[in-house]
Design an enzyme around this catalytic site. Sequence first.
Site, PDB file in Angstrom:
ATOM      1  N   GLU A 200       0.871  -1.177   0.000  1.00 29.91           N
ATOM      2  CA  GLU A 200       0.000   0.000   0.000  1.00 29.91           C
ATOM      3  C   GLU A 200       0.906   1.224   0.000  1.00 29.91           C
ATOM      4  O   GLU A 200       1.801   1.331   0.855  1.00 29.91           O
ATOM      5  CB  GLU A 200      -0.905   0.023   1.233  1.00 29.91           C
ATOM      6  CG  GLU A 200      -1.865   1.204   1.226  1.00 29.91           C
ATOM      7  CD  GLU A 200      -2.734   1.286   2.474  1.00 29.91           C
ATOM      8  OE1 GLU A 200      -3.474   2.287   2.588  1.00 29.91           O
ATOM      9  OE2 GLU A 200      -2.660   0.393   3.327  1.00 29.91           O
TER      10      GLU A 200
ATOM     11  N   ARG B  80       5.587 -12.717   9.683  1.00 28.98           N
ATOM     12  CA  ARG B  80       6.292 -11.504   9.277  1.00 28.98           C
ATOM     13  C   ARG B  80       7.591 -11.378  10.070  1.00 28.98           C
ATOM     14  O   ARG B  80       7.814 -12.086  11.061  1.00 28.98           O
ATOM     15  CB  ARG B  80       5.415 -10.285   9.511  1.00 28.98           C
ATOM     16  CG  ARG B  80       5.135 -10.002  10.972  1.00 28.98           C
ATOM     17  CD  ARG B  80       4.240  -8.787  11.135  1.00 28.98           C
ATOM     18  NE  ARG B  80       3.929  -8.544  12.539  1.00 28.98           N
ATOM     19  CZ  ARG B  80       3.166  -7.556  12.960  1.00 28.98           C
ATOM     20  NH1 ARG B  80       2.619  -6.726  12.091  1.00 28.98           N
ATOM     21  NH2 ARG B  80       2.926  -7.386  14.250  1.00 28.98           N
TER      22      ARG B  80
ATOM     23  N   LYS C 103       4.150   1.182  10.173  1.00 31.38           N
ATOM     24  CA  LYS C 103       4.234   2.352   9.297  1.00 31.38           C
ATOM     25  C   LYS C 103       3.717   3.598  10.009  1.00 31.38           C
ATOM     26  O   LYS C 103       4.243   4.694   9.827  1.00 31.38           O
ATOM     27  CB  LYS C 103       3.408   2.113   8.028  1.00 31.38           C
ATOM     28  CG  LYS C 103       4.134   1.382   6.924  1.00 31.38           C
ATOM     29  CD  LYS C 103       3.270   1.445   5.673  1.00 31.38           C
ATOM     30  CE  LYS C 103       3.803   0.548   4.586  1.00 31.38           C
ATOM     31  NZ  LYS C 103       2.911   0.550   3.410  1.00 31.38           N
TER      32      LYS C 103
END
Length: 698
Positions: free
Chosen positions: A35, A262, A272
């Site tokens: 994104e 992850r 983020k």
Amino acid sequence: MSTEEKSLHFIEQIIEDSLASGFPQDKLRFRFPPEPNGYLHIGHAKSICLNFGLGLRYNAPVNLRFDDTNPAKEEQEYVDAIKEDLHWLGFEWAQEHYASDYFQQLYDWAVLMIKNGKAYVDSQSSEEMAIQKGTPTQPGVDGPYRNRSVEENLTLFQAMKNGDFTEGSHVLRAKIDMASTNMLMRDPLMYRILHRHHHRTGNDWKIYPMYDFAHGESDYIEQISHSICTLEFVMHRELYNWFLDQIYDDTKVRPNQYEFARLNLNYTVMSKRKLLQLVQENSVKGWDDPRMPTISGLRRRGYTANSIRKFCDIIGVAKRENVIDVSLLEFCLREDLNKTAPRVMAVLDPIKVIITNYPLENEEFLDAENNQEDESAGYRKVPFSKELYIEREDFLEEAPAKFFRLSIGREVRLKNAYIIKGESVVKDEAGNITEIHVTYDEDSRSGSGTEASQRKVAGTLHWVSIKHALEAEIRLYDRLFIDEAPDSHKEKNFLDFMNPNSLHISKGFVEPSLATAKPGDKFQFQRLGYFNVDKDSTSEKLVFNRTVGLKDAWEEKGKKEENLLMNTQKEINKYVKEKDANHADLILKAIIDNIKSIDNYSLISQTIIKNIKNDNNSLLFSNLILRYSDKIQFKDIESESLLKLYSMSLKSQLASVRFFAIQNLTKDSYHFNNFKIQLSELRNTEKNEKVLELLNTP
């Protein structure tokens, strides 16, 4: 592929099983779907290496698709940065796509779902929908708009698209199952109204699809065979498949979602949102600040693409979450730079050395090996003269036996040059050493083959000739956080753990061969670490970033702090047993100084908890840490643990335990009232004068 004698990770095994079951290899297709709402970080590098690595292994295309469905947070700057990072890491994508490419198709499918009774427009507020949705242990209930007619839903949805309604007034929801045990299946949102400018579609759209709807359908449009995402999307898989069920044509490839763990890295934040906060609050100097875990930050600091790919390969692909030590990433970097970085000499904290018996007018150019790990790297010429700079820490006027550097009366070798001997020093009015006077052995030049040149001395120092040295700005970067898990402490703001010493800027001097160094060039400053030329560097002003030290200083620091706390706890016993009050005060001062020097929040908090037990020395240790460490506050310790500590301490037979517990309690207003009665009773029975004085202090 399946015949290779190589251990496969579980994603590769899934693909092998697909092929073995008859799935055509030429239909394999993967994607990396960021994104564009921030810069990529080291966690994304793992996903990048996984997806593009599968493409290389199976000779299959890998798409780059930007999931740009939220114009409120997405910008073209991020798109450009992501593409630059991918290129730098060494990967090429087959096709470049955007979820926004599919906005019309997604809208058409949403209309089809409305017509099929699979979606409806809900006009409740977000708070009303949250209540109506239920809880993990309580099923949801149907909302008042769930059974709107197809015609009304189509009319409202068209009006939403036209921009006739304000943001938040309506949403489109999938009609699935309000009693599902999976909360995500309780009529999830498909579209929301956003009157925002989109970085690609401009103002064409007033409604935007939700990620869960757009993602799987985009995979289907691109015919992605294996959609690989991280473990937090496990619960989303059921919804991913449900949306596909509404549009799937069995003549096409149906994507399947698979999840892997992850990357979690200690001493780092990967959110983020938190990285953006660091940038917006000027805690760092932009997304590419060399202290940031962003790929652009790592690149600017001097990391190599090869070291990051190697790191991702070593940590592998797993199904379970774990935390990787950042020292492994640094190890991969050192291993790569050790092979490729030229060796040069630089002095970061200079002190002047004068070789008294070296002729003033003399000037030599000595041979220096560029990289002993690379035979083809060759040699360069390094100028030598009467006056040199060495590191200030490489000299002690009076040195202990195990100091293997320069001191008065001792010899050391200058790298690639001569053996020198300390003779005397010059000091300023304040007593600071300003010059070191030495003599040199003329026959001891390195590589000359003389007997003197082969003489062994205790140490070898790096240096630069003052006459020839270039001044440079040296930026010494270190880890951005001092805690292993800065964003894991519920009662603490992750910003509380920022390392105040994460950047130190100084003036240094480098050898003249670096005059032509360009931004991005990497070097090993001998005995100091690996450095690279920063983008701020110019021909008039050289700027170097410390990429990484030659050794893992943090591992050493961590062990030192652990050992210091262990030894400090032993000092508690000496303090308790010491009869002489003056000696006891000196021991206590040393204990307090040690406690104040510990930076590791997790170590401190764990030590407090571990020592809340029925032992006087342990209770005293916990109270002292709580009293004197500035890294921890009362609210950082669970209330139950603090209550136990105070209760046991006030009952302790050791007066010093009671004393420091009362000191802590008087500052801990939240828990103080719990002990008013106990303190009042203690006031009537206490016999120690210091404790009694403290109890009677208003």
